[in-house]
Design an enzyme around this catalytic site. Structure first.
Site, PDB file in Angstrom:
ATOM      1  N   HIS A  40     -26.068 -52.926   8.061  1.00  0.00           N
ATOM      2  CA  HIS A  40     -26.954 -53.008   9.009  1.00  0.00           C
ATOM      3  C   HIS A  40     -28.357 -52.687   8.578  1.00  0.00           C
ATOM      4  CE1 HIS A  40     -23.518 -53.034  11.717  1.00  0.00           C
ATOM      5  NE2 HIS A  40     -24.197 -53.898  12.698  1.00  0.00           N
ATOM      6  N   TYR A  70     -32.959 -53.490  24.139  1.00  0.00           N
ATOM      7  CA  TYR A  70     -33.034 -52.260  23.344  1.00  0.00           C
ATOM      8  C   TYR A  70     -34.083 -51.570  23.954  1.00  0.00           C
ATOM      9  CZ  TYR A  70     -33.903 -49.314  19.163  1.00  0.00           C
ATOM     10  OH  TYR A  70     -33.787 -48.276  18.453  1.00  0.00           O
ATOM     11  N   THR A  71     -33.733 -50.176  24.158  1.00  0.00           N
ATOM     12  CA  THR A  71     -34.811 -49.234  24.742  1.00  0.00           C
ATOM     13  C   THR A  71     -35.440 -49.925  25.789  1.00  0.00           C
ATOM     14  OG1 THR A  71     -36.627 -49.840  23.392  1.00  0.00           O
ATOM     15  CG2 THR A  71     -35.174 -47.900  22.395  1.00  0.00           C
ATOM     16  N   ASP A 101     -29.634 -63.309  21.881  1.00  0.00           N
ATOM     17  CA  ASP A 101     -29.415 -63.230  20.368  1.00  0.00           C
ATOM     18  C   ASP A 101     -28.394 -62.144  20.292  1.00  0.00           C
ATOM     19  OD1 ASP A 101     -32.602 -61.215  20.129  1.00  0.00           O
ATOM     20  OD2 ASP A 101     -30.680 -60.753  21.110  1.00  0.00           O
ATOM     21  N   GLU A 149     -23.919 -59.856   8.439  1.00  0.00           N
ATOM     22  CA  GLU A 149     -24.742 -59.392   9.462  1.00  0.00           C
ATOM     23  C   GLU A 149     -25.912 -60.209   9.542  1.00  0.00           C
ATOM     24  OE1 GLU A 149     -25.141 -56.845  11.882  1.00  0.00           O
ATOM     25  OE2 GLU A 149     -23.053 -57.182  11.966  1.00  0.00           O
ATOM     26  N   GLU A 151     -34.560 -57.193  21.303  1.00  0.00           N
ATOM     27  CA  GLU A 151     -35.660 -56.793  22.244  1.00  0.00           C
ATOM     28  C   GLU A 151     -35.554 -57.074  23.563  1.00  0.00           C
ATOM     29  OE1 GLU A 151     -35.311 -59.803  20.491  1.00  0.00           O
ATOM     30  OE2 GLU A 151     -35.908 -61.455  21.748  1.00  0.00           O
ATOM     31  N   TYR A 198     -16.676 -57.692   5.444  1.00  0.00           N
ATOM     32  CA  TYR A 198     -17.622 -56.993   6.028  1.00  0.00           C
ATOM     33  C   TYR A 198     -18.116 -55.433   5.565  1.00  0.00           C
ATOM     34  CZ  TYR A 198     -20.186 -55.650  10.207  1.00  0.00           C
ATOM     35  OH  TYR A 198     -21.192 -55.386  11.281  1.00  0.00           O
ATOM     36  N   ASP A 241     -40.621 -53.310  21.426  1.00  0.00           N
ATOM     37  CA  ASP A 241     -39.695 -52.780  20.484  1.00  0.00           C
ATOM     38  C   ASP A 241     -38.455 -53.652  20.250  1.00  0.00           C
ATOM     39  OD1 ASP A 241     -38.107 -49.752  21.440  1.00  0.00           O
ATOM     40  OD2 ASP A 241     -38.360 -51.664  22.295  1.00  0.00           O
ATOM     41  N   ASP A 279     -15.373 -63.031  42.260  1.00  0.00           N
ATOM     42  CA  ASP A 279     -16.185 -62.939  43.197  1.00  0.00           C
ATOM     43  C   ASP A 279     -15.776 -63.512  44.531  1.00  0.00           C
ATOM     44  OD1 ASP A 279     -19.229 -61.737  43.920  1.00  0.00           O
ATOM     45  OD2 ASP A 279     -19.009 -63.587  44.900  1.00  0.00           O
ATOM     46  N   ASP A 339     -38.945 -65.628  19.124  1.00  0.00           N
ATOM     47  CA  ASP A 339     -39.501 -64.520  18.113  1.00  0.00           C
ATOM     48  C   ASP A 339     -38.466 -64.340  17.084  1.00  0.00           C
ATOM     49  OD1 ASP A 339     -38.549 -62.138  20.479  1.00  0.00           O
ATOM     50  OD2 ASP A 339     -37.349 -62.898  19.010  1.00  0.00           O
ATOM     51  N   ASP A 380     -21.644 -47.161   7.199  1.00  0.00           N
ATOM     52  CA  ASP A 380     -21.891 -48.369   8.088  1.00  0.00           C
ATOM     53  C   ASP A 380     -21.370 -49.260   7.027  1.00  0.00           C
ATOM     54  OD1 ASP A 380     -22.699 -50.147   9.967  1.00  0.00           O
ATOM     55  OD2 ASP A 380     -24.533 -50.355   8.924  1.00  0.00           O
ATOM     56  N   HIS A 436     -20.534 -64.327  14.192  1.00  0.00           N
ATOM     57  CA  HIS A 436     -19.401 -63.541  13.119  1.00  0.00           C
ATOM     58  C   HIS A 436     -18.084 -64.343  13.274  1.00  0.00           C
ATOM     59  CE1 HIS A 436     -21.487 -59.891  11.911  1.00  0.00           C
ATOM     60  NE2 HIS A 436     -21.582 -59.520  12.907  1.00  0.00           N
ATOM     61  N   HIS A 444     -25.230 -63.578  18.025  1.00  0.00           N
ATOM     62  CA  HIS A 444     -25.035 -62.864  16.834  1.00  0.00           C
ATOM     63  C   HIS A 444     -23.529 -62.505  16.741  1.00  0.00           C
ATOM     64  CE1 HIS A 444     -25.558 -58.988  14.028  1.00  0.00           C
ATOM     65  NE2 HIS A 444     -24.305 -58.659  14.522  1.00  0.00           N
ATOM     66  N   GLU A 445     -22.864 -62.294  17.942  1.00  0.00           N
ATOM     67  CA  GLU A 445     -21.480 -61.847  17.824  1.00  0.00           C
ATOM     68  C   GLU A 445     -20.637 -63.167  17.578  1.00  0.00           C
ATOM     69  OE1 GLU A 445     -22.791 -58.028  18.266  1.00  0.00           O
ATOM     70  OE2 GLU A 445     -20.869 -59.137  17.385  1.00  0.00           O
TER      71      GLU A 445
HETATM   72  C1  LIG Z   1     -17.744 -51.544  16.371  1.00  0.00           C
HETATM   73  C2  LIG Z   1     -18.823 -50.995  15.842  1.00  0.00           C
HETATM   74  C3  LIG Z   1     -19.529 -52.010  14.713  1.00  0.00           C
HETATM   75  C4  LIG Z   1     -20.336 -53.022  15.666  1.00  0.00           C
HETATM   76  C5  LIG Z   1     -20.771 -54.189  14.620  1.00  0.00           C
HETATM   77  C6  LIG Z   1     -21.402 -55.446  15.438  1.00  0.00           C
HETATM   78  S1  LIG Z   1     -20.805 -56.954  14.752  1.00  0.00           S
HETATM   79  C7  LIG Z   1     -22.920 -55.545  15.535  1.00  0.00           C
HETATM   80  O1  LIG Z   1     -23.411 -55.553  14.290  1.00  0.00           O
HETATM   81  N1  LIG Z   1     -23.215 -55.358  16.510  1.00  0.00           N
HETATM   82  C8  LIG Z   1     -24.669 -55.679  16.795  1.00  0.00           C
HETATM   83  C9  LIG Z   1     -24.919 -55.739  18.384  1.00  0.00           C
HETATM   84  C10 LIG Z   1     -26.294 -56.199  18.358  1.00  0.00           C
HETATM   85  C11 LIG Z   1     -26.675 -57.552  17.970  1.00  0.00           C
HETATM   86  C12 LIG Z   1     -27.913 -58.012  18.247  1.00  0.00           C
HETATM   87  C13 LIG Z   1     -29.039 -57.192  18.994  1.00  0.00           C
HETATM   88  C14 LIG Z   1     -28.476 -55.878  19.408  1.00  0.00           C
HETATM   89  C15 LIG Z   1     -27.468 -55.342  19.097  1.00  0.00           C
HETATM   90  C16 LIG Z   1     -25.616 -54.426  16.026  1.00  0.00           C
HETATM   91  O2  LIG Z   1     -26.415 -54.694  15.545  1.00  0.00           O
HETATM   92  N2  LIG Z   1     -25.124 -53.256  16.363  1.00  0.00           N
HETATM   93  C17 LIG Z   1     -25.999 -52.052  15.708  1.00  0.00           C
HETATM   94  C18 LIG Z   1     -26.408 -51.358  16.917  1.00  0.00           C
HETATM   95  C19 LIG Z   1     -24.990 -51.294  14.854  1.00  0.00           C
HETATM   96  O3  LIG Z   1     -23.899 -51.426  15.031  1.00  0.00           O
HETATM   97  O4  LIG Z   1     -25.611 -50.491  13.904  1.00  0.00           O
HETATM   98 CA   LIG Z   2     -37.406 -52.073  24.384  1.00  0.00          CA
HETATM   99 CA   LIG Z   3     -34.805 -62.371  20.004  1.00  0.00          CA
HETATM  100 ZN   LIG Z   4     -22.720 -57.825  13.503  1.00  0.00          ZN
END
Ligand SMILES: CCCCC[C@H](S)C(=O)N[C@@H](Cc1ccccc1)C(=O)N[C@@H](C)C(=O)O
Ligand SMILES: [Ca+2]
Ligand SMILES: [Ca+2]
Ligand SMILES: [Zn+2]
Length: 304
Positions: A229, A191-192, A141, A169, A188, A160, A198, A60, A183, A224, A149, A145-146
């Protein structure tokens, strides 16, 4: 780039303003954070909606990253710092490798990409399609999460697939709750975006989003990676029962020790129960209330 931090500002995915650690060089400010002690840098890049990694640095001209196109960059950078601080301050772990490895993130990966992942070297975030997800780096989160890993890969190395993969996972979701304490929901905030209330997953009620919460509901599938998942709902429920009974401060010590001392690549759910009990025994003694709470949690989800 210089080692001097140039405090910048930015606007995140949800429109919130936050301060950023940036680096100035040659008339441009970079999303490069060199403020972490003994660590490599935290650097954030953009794939500009292509799929080539790592992409180019997020930059920037005036150190105010407030363009709409920069929101995902801002949050990936900021939350990576939050997660770095968590592992360093809570467990004295210096980055995912324990040795100050650079935390690299790339945002704007692909087009309308409804996912985020760790590719073995870095974090990668899609923008979402605006219906299923908004930019995935917009939620703490997700980053937790990532990045977890990466920690898992360098410690337990949980394969995995199938039960070890569902456990992998679940560990990532569980540390997502340790970081995003408000929470027991996962995703959350991103998502959507057009629907409120949700989440992608719930640790307290996995069934709400189609996950089993007991071994009796284990899904045998090849999709999967063996339903990683889906079946993560079972250890996720056990984690919820443990955290809600013992509190985050105790639960995170138990989980981190299990991850770094007892779990291994082929650990299944039953091995996880044993690993967490061994970890709890080390920390609080067998027969302690903590020990009984962990045993009870895994019994409730049907894992012995
Ligand atoms: C390359 C495709 C596979 C991806 C797997 C990754 S580690 C993963 O689990 N991603 C999370 C992303 C996430 C994490 C926390 C909150 C929301 C979304 C995940 O849960 N992915 C879901 C959508 C999935 O792959 O089914
Ligand atoms: Ca939502
Ligand atoms: Ca959360
Ligand atoms: Zn993951």
């Amino acid at each position: 780039y210089n080692a001097v931090n140039d405090a910048g500002t930015g606007v995140g995915v949800l429109g919130d303003t936050k301060t950023l650690n940036t680096n100035y060089s040659g008339g441009t400010y970079y999303l490069i954070d060199t403020t972490k002690p003994m660590a490599g840098v935290i650097e954030t890049r953009t794939a500009k909606n292509l799929s080539r990694l790592p992409g180019s640095y997020s930059v920037d001209p005036d150190n105010n990253f407030n363009a709409t196109s920069q929101r995902a960059d801002v949050d990936a950078h900021y939350y990576a710092g939050v997660v770095y601080d968590y592992y360093k301050n809570t467990f004295n772990r210096n980055s995912f490798d324990g040795n100050g490895a650079t935390l690299r993130s790339t945002v704007h990966y692909g087009r309308n990409y409804n996912n985020a992942f760790w590719n073995g070297s870095q974090m990668v975030y899609g923008d979402g399609d605006g219906t299923t997800f908004t930019s995935l780096s917009g939620s703490l989160d997700v980053i937790a999460h990532e990045l977890t890993h990466a920690v898992t890969e360098r410690t337990a190395g949980l394969e995995y697939q199938y039960q070890s993969g569902a456990l992998n996972e679940s560990i990532s979701d569980t540390f997502g709750v340790f970081l995003d304490k408000e929470d027991y929901l996962i995703g959350e905030d991103v998502y959507t975006p057009k629907k409120s209330g949700d989440a992608l997953r719930s640790l307290s009620n996995p069934g709400l989003y189609g996950q089993p919460e007991n071994m009796s509901g284990y899904v045998n599938t090849t999709s999967d990676n063996g339903g990683v998942h889906t079946n993560s709902g079972i250890p996720n429920k056990a984690a919820y029962l443990t955290i809600s009974t013992l509190g985050t401060a105790t639960a995170e010590k138990i989980y981190y020790r299990a991850l770094t001392v007892y779990l291994s690549p082929k650990s299944n759910f039953s091995n996880a129960r044993a690993a967490l009990l061994a970890s709890t025994a080390d920390l609080y003694g067998t027969g302690s209330t903590q020990y009984n709470a962990v045993a009870s949690a895994w019994t409730q989800v049907g894992v012995y």
